[in-house]
Design a protein around this motif. Structure first.
Motif, PDB file in Angstrom:
ATOM      1  N   ALA A 231       3.410   7.805  -5.153  1.00  0.00           N
ATOM      2  CA  ALA A 231       3.688   7.676  -6.584  1.00  0.00           C
ATOM      3  C   ALA A 231       4.922   8.497  -6.921  1.00  0.00           C
ATOM      4  O   ALA A 231       5.122   9.587  -6.387  1.00  0.00           O
ATOM      5  CB  ALA A 231       2.485   8.160  -7.374  1.00  0.00           C
ATOM      6  N   GLY A 232       5.742   7.938  -7.787  1.00  0.00           N
ATOM      7  CA  GLY A 232       6.944   8.641  -8.207  1.00  0.00           C
ATOM      8  C   GLY A 232       8.158   8.306  -7.359  1.00  0.00           C
ATOM      9  O   GLY A 232       9.287   8.421  -7.808  1.00  0.00           O
ATOM     10  N   VAL A 233       7.953   7.829  -6.110  1.00  0.00           N
ATOM     11  CA  VAL A 233       9.090   7.409  -5.286  1.00  0.00           C
ATOM     12  C   VAL A 233       9.396   5.951  -5.615  1.00  0.00           C
ATOM     13  O   VAL A 233       8.500   5.111  -5.549  1.00  0.00           O
ATOM     14  CB  VAL A 233       8.757   7.550  -3.790  1.00  0.00           C
TER      15      VAL A 233
ATOM     16  N   ALA B 170       0.826  -1.208   0.000  1.00  0.00           N
ATOM     17  CA  ALA B 170       0.000   0.000   0.000  1.00  0.00           C
ATOM     18  C   ALA B 170       0.860   1.258   0.000  1.00  0.00           C
ATOM     19  O   ALA B 170       0.626   2.158  -0.797  1.00  0.00           O
ATOM     20  CB  ALA B 170      -0.917  -0.001   1.218  1.00  0.00           C
ATOM     21  N   THR B 171       1.907   1.256   0.838  1.00  0.00           N
ATOM     22  CA  THR B 171       2.712   2.476   0.965  1.00  0.00           C
ATOM     23  C   THR B 171       3.371   2.854  -0.355  1.00  0.00           C
ATOM     24  O   THR B 171       3.418   4.017  -0.710  1.00  0.00           O
ATOM     25  CB  THR B 171       3.796   2.286   2.041  1.00  0.00           C
TER      26      THR B 171
END
Lengths: 291, 299
Positions: free
Chosen positions: B8-10, B2-3
């Motif tokens: 998004a993007g990391v 989930a994390t």
């Protein structure tokens, strides 16, 4: 120095003949005289028929692509190749007129006159002092004051004294790469050799450490004859008086084990090799088109 | 999961999800378990020996003669003195024979023999000897020595030396092999002869490991029982003459006492076991000190 020179001339048995024909034998007294020297590893002929003369108090550089046999030739000059099982040398290889590979010639005696510095610094796992004193000790020098003097002189010659004088009893393995290589040079100089062979001594060092070692070579040149193998053409132009270019000759004969072998292509004053090479293979290599 | 999808993007730098991550966790868990299982015998052995043996230890126990089995531990002026003397002299003399021979053998194999047939034969035979059970070694000495010259500490020393020899050869050989060739070449390039190179560069560079290996062999031999039963006969009196007469040793006494039904004998067996472990421990500490001393320039 003077005294040792006499001692060596006294041992000269084979008069120098016909050296004039070989490349690079115009000036200076000849230290090494190679005549059609081939080196074999078992059945493999690594180097074929090298003829050249190496002169006193000069720096001679061996350059060429990997596998061209330059290190092999270098190692045959102080019989280090004897340590490799199956290695043998053919042809005439004379050191100051004496046959290096004569039956009576002892590899130990040869190496005491002709020292070697290796590609990778190899200080012994002993103190800095004991590293330098190692050679003199095996030559029977025992006195503490005499050894102290040799250690200091050698380290000064190798431009290392100021950096290590306060930690002579510390391990030689604690030195940086450049210092360790200078320690190995000092160790070689401590036995007062006639010739110092250097096998790519700067290949693992940064430009500053390399510069130090190159300066050092210029400083000790007046007392020693130096032969250096290098992959770095700039280094050859910077330090050497003469340059020998080796290359790989491919033998296309089928069914032969020696499909490739090292040959000496060209040997001349360094300026001539780099500015005005006679062989097109040399030209291609020094201009960076091949290699 | 989930994390990573939220941010998004990391980039998600964890092990990829699924079987690979599960496998990683299972294997890590198994290794932790294996570690715990290993601790069980190690800790239990030492705990049990200390617990049962410490009661027996006293100056008397370490120096006084061995009483008959039926006598209790509290019997005055009794102990394991003869066994300690026997262990020290038998193992000591065995080490005196096996260590020089083994180290020289390993030097020959690694430095001089090269690819010669003799060196291959020695190397192979020492490997085979490592696998010979100690009881067979005792039987061998019994046949070739004891039957002709009788029981003696010397016969025990021979048997132990036979056991130590392959360990010394193997460990020394491995240490010499670790010495980089560049050191040998550096020494040769200064005009050293082969013997010089070996004595002043190769052996000093390997000496820490050689000492450790040798003391490991000594400690192992000190605890051997089976070969001694055939060769020293196991008596209850002190015999300081290694070369003649039956002798005794801690390991043999542990065997003799522990198999007897008397409480006193049993307690003495535990005491002897603890003494033996302490001797081995002291040897290990000495090995560490010597190793540290000799390798002070290797860092």
């Amino acid at each position: 120095m003077e005294q040792r020179e006499n001692e060596i001339t006294a041992k000269v048995t084979v008069p120098e003949t016909a050296t004039g024909r070989r490349p690079g034998s115009k000036t200076g007294s000849t230290v090494f005289d190679l005549e059609k020297v081939s080196v074999y590893y078992g059945a493999f002929r690594a180097v074929t028929e090298v003829s050249m003369a190496i002169h006193e108090n000069e720096i001679t550089a061996f350059i060429g692509p990997s596998g061209c046999g330059k290190t092999t030739v270098l190692r045959s000059l102080n019989r280090m190749n004897d340590l490799i099982p199956g290695a043998r040398v053919e042809g005439k290889l004379r050191y100051r007129g004496a046959g290096l590979y004569d039956v009576q010639a002892s590899p130990t005696a040869v190496r005491r006159r002709i020292g070697m510095v290796f590609q990778k610094a190899n200080p012994f796992p002993k103190s800095i002092y004991d590293n330098i004193a190692y050679g003199p000790r095996i030559n029977g020098i025992r006195g503490k004051s005499r050894l102290d003097e040799i250690v200091e002189t050698s380290l000064r010659q190798a431009a290392l004294w100021d950096e290590v004088k306060d930690r002579l009893s510390k391990s030689g393995l604690g030195l940086s790469g450049g210092q360790a290589q200078r320690l190995c040079i000092a160790r070689t100089l401590a036995v007062e050799p006639d010739v110092v062979l250097m096998d790519e001594p700067c290949s693992a060092l940064d430009p500053i450490a390399t510069g130090r070692i190159e300066d050092l070579m210029q400083e000790i040149k007046s007392k020693y004859t130096i032969v250096i193998v290098t992959h770095n053409m700039q280094q050859a132009t910077r330090v050497s008086d003469r340059t020998a270019f080796f290359s790989v000759l491919r033998n296309e004969q089928p069914g032969r084990s020696d499909t490739r072998t090292g040959v000496l292509v060209e040997y001349d004053r360094t300026a001539s090799i780099f500015d005005n090479p006679k062989d097109e293979r040399t030209q291609a290599y020094v201009t960076g088109r091949v290699g | 999961m989930a994390t990573s999808s939220v941010n998004a993007g990391v980039p998600d730098l964890r092990e990829p999800a699924g079987w690979r991550r599960a496998k990683n966790q299972i294997m890590t868990g198994l290794m932790g378990l294996a570690f715990l299982i290993i601790l069980v015998p190690l800790v239990l052995v030492i705990y049990l020996v200390i617990q049962k043996g410490s009661a027996a230890i006293s100056l008397n126990f370490l120096t006084k003669p061995i009483p008959p089995n039926v006598f209790p531990l509290s019997y005055p002026n009794s102990g394991m003195g003869p066994a300690i003397v026997g262990t020290l002299e038998i193992t000591g003399f065995a080490a005196l024979m096996a260590i020089p021979l083994g180290v020289l053998g390993a030097v020959y194999i690694n430095e001089y023999g090269g690819r010669s047939v003799l060196s291959k034969v020695i190397s192979f035979m020492s490997d085979v000897m490592t696998g010979v059970p100690s009881v067979v070694m005792g039987l061998f000495i019994y046949t070739v020595w004891v039957l002709h010259f009788g029981y003696s500490g010397l016969a025990g020393s021979f048997a132990l030396a036979c056991l130590m020899l392959p360990i010394v050869i193997r460990s020394t050989f491995e240490m010499l092999r670790l010495v980089p060739d560049s050191l040998r070449q550096g020494s040769y390039a200064l005009g050293a002869t082969k013997s010089r190179v070996t004595l002043t560069v190769v052996i000093p560079a390997a000496v820490g490991g050689i000492v450790s290996g040798c003391l490991l062999a000594v400690a192992r031999a000190a605890g051997e029982t089976a070969p001694l039963l055939f060769t020293i006969l196991t008596v209850e009196t002190t015999n300081t003459n290694l070369f003649s007469g039956a002798n005794t040793a801690l390991s043999a006494q542990i065997f003799a006492n522990a198999t007897s039904p008397y409480a006193g004998a049993e307690a003495r067996a535990w005491g002897a076991a603890l003494t033996l472990i302490v001797i081995a421990f002291i040897l290990m500490v000495v090995a560490r000190i010597i190793t540290a001393r000799f390798t002070r320039y290797s860092r």
